[in-house]
Write a protein that holds these residues in place. Structure first.
Motif, mmCIF file in Angstrom:
data_model
loop_
_atom_site.group_PDB
_atom_site.id
_atom_site.type_symbol
_atom_site.label_atom_id
_atom_site.label_comp_id
_atom_site.label_asym_id
_atom_site.label_seq_id
_atom_site.Cartn_x
_atom_site.Cartn_y
_atom_site.Cartn_z
ATOM 1 N N CYS A 3 25.598 7.986 37.004
ATOM 2 C CA CYS A 3 24.157 7.432 36.642
ATOM 3 C C CYS A 3 23.605 7.467 38.268
ATOM 4 C CB CYS A 3 24.374 6.132 36.468
ATOM 5 S SG CYS A 3 24.180 5.855 34.719
ATOM 6 N N CYS A 8 18.467 7.146 34.743
ATOM 7 C CA CYS A 8 18.824 6.705 33.258
ATOM 8 C C CYS A 8 17.683 6.373 32.436
ATOM 9 C CB CYS A 8 20.049 5.541 33.785
ATOM 10 S SG CYS A 8 21.610 5.831 32.900
ATOM 11 N N GLN A 14 22.255 9.053 28.116
ATOM 12 C CA GLN A 14 23.398 8.214 28.707
ATOM 13 C C GLN A 14 24.170 8.700 29.783
ATOM 14 O OE1 GLN A 14 25.861 7.155 25.415
ATOM 15 N NE2 GLN A 14 27.698 6.883 26.529
ATOM 16 N N ALA A 17 29.078 4.335 29.772
ATOM 17 C CA ALA A 17 29.562 3.341 28.571
ATOM 18 C C ALA A 17 30.260 2.398 29.169
ATOM 19 C CB ALA A 17 30.309 4.267 27.534
#
Length: 144
Positions: A3, A8, A14, A17
């Motif tokens: 990221c 994002c 994505q 996670a």
């Protein structure tokens, strides 16, 4: 973690996670600790978890609730980054996000309908359905 700040949300891709809960996540709030963005999550496993959103690292797993987490808010109390959490049994807890320690707790059994927030003066505001109940701090904690 791949990221990059600002990417994002704008790309819809994505970029991380955050895993650690062993049951459904029911509540999420974002805040910051010493300039670092964090996410605070809670759910059916009764844990509140704090995540560094820059690295994806788990910072704290906060134990103390006995029922699933219903709502979370983040703010600052006396300059200390704080998470306010409530579980489905009506237990409200305030957590120091820097240290991962609990610095206050009280019950609002039968009142909570899954919404709460930290007010600008350190008040705890709890949604009870048609009404809101505001709890003021009697005095600032001696240590946070």
């Amino acid at each position: 973690m791949s990221c990059r700040r600002g990417r994002c949300g704008t790309t819809g891709t994505q970029c991380a996670a955050l895993t650690g809960h062993d049951r459904t996540v029911e509540a999420v709030a974002c805040g910051s600790v010493d300039g670092r963005p964090v996410a605070v999550t809670g759910g059916q496993d009764t844990y509140v978890r704090v995540w560094n959103l820059t690295t994806g690292a788990a910072l704290h797993a906060l134990a103390g609730h006995e029922h699933p987490i219903a709502a979370i808010d983040c703010g600052a109390l006396d300059g200390v980054p704080t998470a306010l959490t409530v579980d489905s049994g009506g237990s409200v807890r305030l957590w120091n996000l820097r240290t991962g320690t609990q610095h206050d707790a009280f019950d609002v059994t039968g009142m909570v309908r899954g919404s709460l927030c930290i007010g600008p003066g350190g008040e705890t505001v709890v949604g009870t359905g048609w009404d809101l109940v505001v709890f003021d701090r009697a005095e600032p904690p001696s240590t946070l």
